[in-house]
Design a protein around this motif. Structure first.
Motif, short mmCIF file in Angstrom:
data_model
loop_
_atom_site.label_atom_id
_atom_site.label_comp_id
_atom_site.label_asym_id
_atom_site.label_seq_id
_atom_site.Cartn_x
_atom_site.Cartn_y
_atom_site.Cartn_z
N CYS A 161 16.57 -2.15 -31.25
CA CYS A 161 17.13 -2.04 -32.59
C CYS A 161 17.50 -0.57 -32.76
N ARG B 241 12.38 -9.81 -34.60
CA ARG B 241 13.28 -10.46 -35.55
C ARG B 241 14.11 -9.43 -36.30
N SER B 242 14.50 -8.36 -35.60
CA SER B 242 15.26 -7.30 -36.26
C SER B 242 16.53 -7.87 -36.89
N GLY B 243 16.80 -7.43 -38.11
CA GLY B 243 17.94 -7.94 -38.84
C GLY B 243 17.62 -9.14 -39.70
N VAL C 183 16.40 4.01 -37.36
CA VAL C 183 15.71 2.74 -37.53
C VAL C 183 14.84 2.80 -38.77
N HIS C 184 14.93 1.76 -39.60
CA HIS C 184 14.21 1.74 -40.87
C HIS C 184 13.54 0.39 -41.09
N MET D 288 11.94 -6.13 -43.16
CA MET D 288 12.95 -6.27 -42.12
C MET D 288 13.18 -4.93 -41.44
N LEU D 289 13.37 -4.99 -40.13
CA LEU D 289 13.73 -3.81 -39.35
C LEU D 289 15.24 -3.80 -39.16
N GLU D 290 15.85 -2.65 -39.46
CA GLU D 290 17.29 -2.53 -39.29
C GLU D 290 17.64 -1.15 -38.82
N SER D 291 18.81 -1.01 -38.22
CA SER D 291 19.29 0.29 -37.77
C SER D 291 20.50 0.68 -38.60
N GLY D 292 20.68 1.98 -38.80
CA GLY D 292 21.78 2.47 -39.59
C GLY D 292 21.39 3.77 -40.26
N SER E 153 15.07 3.52 -45.88
CA SER E 153 14.36 2.29 -46.15
C SER E 153 13.95 2.18 -47.60
#
Length: 228
Positions: free
Chosen positions: A129, A164-166, A206-207, A217-221, A225
């Motif tokens: 991620c 389950r990233s995203g 990553v946040h 939820m784990l997400e990148s961008g 957070s």
């Protein structure tokens, strides 16, 4: 990775539970077959490490009963030196692997990880991620080129989110993956673990975000957070 250790020798069990937890596993312990059966009824395990010489029921009987009810959880048998007969019977009944005492912890962990990989039907992989990655062979997290040093609970939480990233992971589900079945912690304790993880991810792409009503939820961008 949640595993069940079925071992009646107190010192051996204490050492293994502590060592497995430090390596990123989530171990539950049963000192006899009856306790193991109750834990298996209430929990889903990715692997079971089972000693054969249990005080109330032979491990091979417990294994046979598992397979008879179509429980296909991978089982690693711990056997005594020279017990070839038990090893052969165990493999015929449905054991997936065996390890002879005494053994090296590194070999036990590698064999358990290999059993889980085979049960999932895939080869060792890396989860990603953004700049965060997880090597399932070494069970190590990296942020870019830097290894992340995590506590067992942080490790379990981040793995559950990365897998389950995203997509949101419910709070109750995440709690179950991070805390042992007999933990007296309140479900809100998961927020303390996530707070520490957020600090370790600070400055990266990553946040961990809070999805109101759905979980985490784990997400990148580039976005920051949402506070827990």
């Amino acid at each position: 990775m949640r595993v069940l250790l079925v071992e009646d020798e107190r010192d051996m069990a204490s050492w293994l539970v502590r060592a497995l937890a430090q390596s990123g596993f989530l171990p539950d312990h049963a000192a006899d077959a009856a306790s193991a059966e109750m834990l298996m009824a209430d929990n889903d395990y990715e692997a079971i490490i089972m000693d054969l010489r249990l005080p109330d029921k032979h491990g091979l009987v417990l294994l046979r009963e598992m397979r008879a009810r179509n429980d296909l959880t991978p089982v690693l048998l711990l056997t005594a030196q020279g017990s070839l007969h038990d090893r052969v019977r165990g493999l015929n009944i449905g054991a997936d692997d065996f390890l002879t005492k005494p053994f090296a912890l590194e070999e036990l962990e590698a064999r358990v990880a290999a059993l889980v990989r085979r049960s999932r039907g895939r080869q060792p992989a890396r989860l990603h991620c953004g700049s965060l990655s997880y090597d399932e062979e070494s069970r190590a997290f990296s942020l870019g080129d830097t290894l992340l040093f995590l506590t067992p609970r942080e490790h379990a939480a981040l793995h559950a989110l990365l897998a389950r990233s995203g997509f949101p992971v419910e709070k109750v589900q995440l709690f179950g993956k991070v805390f042992n079945h007999d933990s007296e912690a309140n479900p809100d304790a998961i927020e303390v673990v996530l707070h520490r993880l957020r600090k370790k991810l600070t400055g990266s792409d990553v946040h961990i975000v809070t999805v109101r009503g759905l979980g985490y939820m784990l997400e990148s961008g580039a976005s920051e957070s949402t506070p827990a």
